[in-house]
Scaffold this motif. Structure first.
Motif, PDB file in Angstrom:
ATOM      1  N   ALA A   6     -26.056  38.310  18.713  1.00 60.59           N
ATOM      2  CA  ALA A   6     -26.431  37.200  19.136  1.00 60.59           C
ATOM      3  C   ALA A   6     -25.894  36.968  20.596  1.00 60.59           C
ATOM      4  O   ALA A   6     -26.630  36.327  21.335  1.00 60.59           O
ATOM      5  N   TRP A  13     -20.526  30.400  17.789  1.00 60.08           N
ATOM      6  CA  TRP A  13     -20.601  30.799  16.470  1.00 60.08           C
ATOM      7  C   TRP A  13     -20.593  32.507  16.396  1.00 60.08           C
ATOM      8  O   TRP A  13     -19.990  32.755  15.572  1.00 60.08           O
ATOM      9  N   ASP A  26     -31.677  22.751  15.186  1.00 59.90           N
ATOM     10  CA  ASP A  26     -31.221  23.582  13.867  1.00 59.90           C
ATOM     11  C   ASP A  26     -31.582  22.573  12.532  1.00 59.90           C
ATOM     12  O   ASP A  26     -31.683  23.274  11.500  1.00 59.90           O
ATOM     13  N   ASP A  54     -24.095  28.444  19.642  1.00 62.13           N
ATOM     14  CA  ASP A  54     -24.398  29.720  18.994  1.00 62.13           C
ATOM     15  C   ASP A  54     -23.515  30.747  19.448  1.00 62.13           C
ATOM     16  O   ASP A  54     -23.164  31.806  18.972  1.00 62.13           O
ATOM     17  N   HIS A  90     -29.002  21.445  20.408  1.00 59.89           N
ATOM     18  CA  HIS A  90     -29.186  22.757  19.369  1.00 59.89           C
ATOM     19  C   HIS A  90     -28.907  22.067  17.945  1.00 59.89           C
ATOM     20  O   HIS A  90     -29.661  22.740  17.076  1.00 59.89           O
ATOM     21  N   THR A 120     -18.602  25.080  14.607  1.00 56.18           N
ATOM     22  CA  THR A 120     -19.916  25.101  15.533  1.00 56.18           C
ATOM     23  C   THR A 120     -20.697  24.419  15.025  1.00 56.18           C
ATOM     24  O   THR A 120     -21.684  23.696  15.935  1.00 56.18           O
ATOM     25  N   HIS A 121     -21.437  24.122  13.973  1.00 55.54           N
ATOM     26  CA  HIS A 121     -22.862  23.678  13.306  1.00 55.54           C
ATOM     27  C   HIS A 121     -22.259  22.545  12.591  1.00 55.54           C
ATOM     28  O   HIS A 121     -23.386  21.892  12.146  1.00 55.54           O
ATOM     29  N   GLN A 132     -27.642  27.295  23.970  1.00 58.29           N
ATOM     30  CA  GLN A 132     -27.072  28.080  22.844  1.00 58.29           C
ATOM     31  C   GLN A 132     -25.676  28.225  22.955  1.00 58.29           C
ATOM     32  O   GLN A 132     -24.915  29.186  22.373  1.00 58.29           O
TER      33      GLN A 132
END
Length: 217
Positions: free
Chosen positions: A194, A35, A107, A32, A103, A65-66, A29
């Motif tokens: 989160a 994030w 996702d 995240d 991750h 991040t993503h 994680q």
């Protein structure tokens, strides 16, 4: 994808047990966690649409991040931190990096098209979130398979049989709780919640990984 990410951490522990479970759990994680911090500071943006099936999150802007390059960068940083800061063997450090990168791959299965292939590039995502029952089945199924592998690995090491099912049960309970709790439309609240959830799982992994209860056989 929430607890399904931890399947990569549990599988990594089964394959390379020299890495602590809590490190693998945090690695799963890590993207995240970043994030959440960037959501709190407003660098990345999220909103909530309660009319959406499955996850109500609308992930508007999260290139740091993503996006695919960002995920690769986080993975390299995770591996280097595992090696240079935590002094893990190179094999375990590389596994940490692989868990971090998993991750993005997981996702990709569930996100709607919001994962940029490069900074400012097209966004992808298979959108399994739009089908809540199959999506939940995928998450729990991944956790169950990884948990079985970890339980088998622990048995080969002469460790007790309780930790693996207990940790898996904790993750399933956490997933159900997250589904039942009302969503918070405040980005700061989303980010704080989160990060808090990820830290709780990381702490639980510390206890699940304790070797004290060895098998008597």
């Amino acid at each position: 994808m929430f607890v399904g990410h931890y399947a990569a951490a549990i599988a990594a522990k089964a394959i390379e047990p020299r890495g602590p479970l809590w490190v693998y759990a945090l690695a799963a994680q890590l993207v995240d966690v970043g994030w959440g911090a960037l959501i709190i500071t407003g660098v990345e943006r999220v909103s909530v649409d309660p009319d959406l099936p499955g996850s109500a999150l609308v992930l508007e802007h999260m290139p740091y991040t993503h996006s695919l390059p960002a995920a690769a960068a986080w993975s390299v940083l995770g591996a280097l931190a595992a090696r240079l800061v935590l002094r893990l063997p190179w094999a375990a450090a590389v596994m940490v990096g692989a868990v971090v990168f998993s991750h993005w791959l997981l996702d990709f299965l569930v996100h709607r098209p919001d994962l940029a292939l490069w900074f400012g590039g097209p966004k992808v995502g298979l959108g399994l979130w739009n089908y809540p029952v199959p999506e939940q089945a995928v998450e729990i199924g991944l956790i169950a398979m990884a948990g079985a592998a970890w339980a088998w690995s622990r048995g080969r090491q002469g460790l007790g049989p309780v930790a693996a099912p207990a940790f898996i049960g904790f993750l399933v309970a956490l997933q159900i709780t997250a589904m039942l709790l009302p969503g918070d439309g405040n980005p700061v609240g989303i980010g704080v919640s989160a990060i808090a959830a990820f830290l709780v799982v990381t702490l639980a992994a510390v206890f699940a990984d304790r070797p004290a209860l060895r098998s008597s056989h």
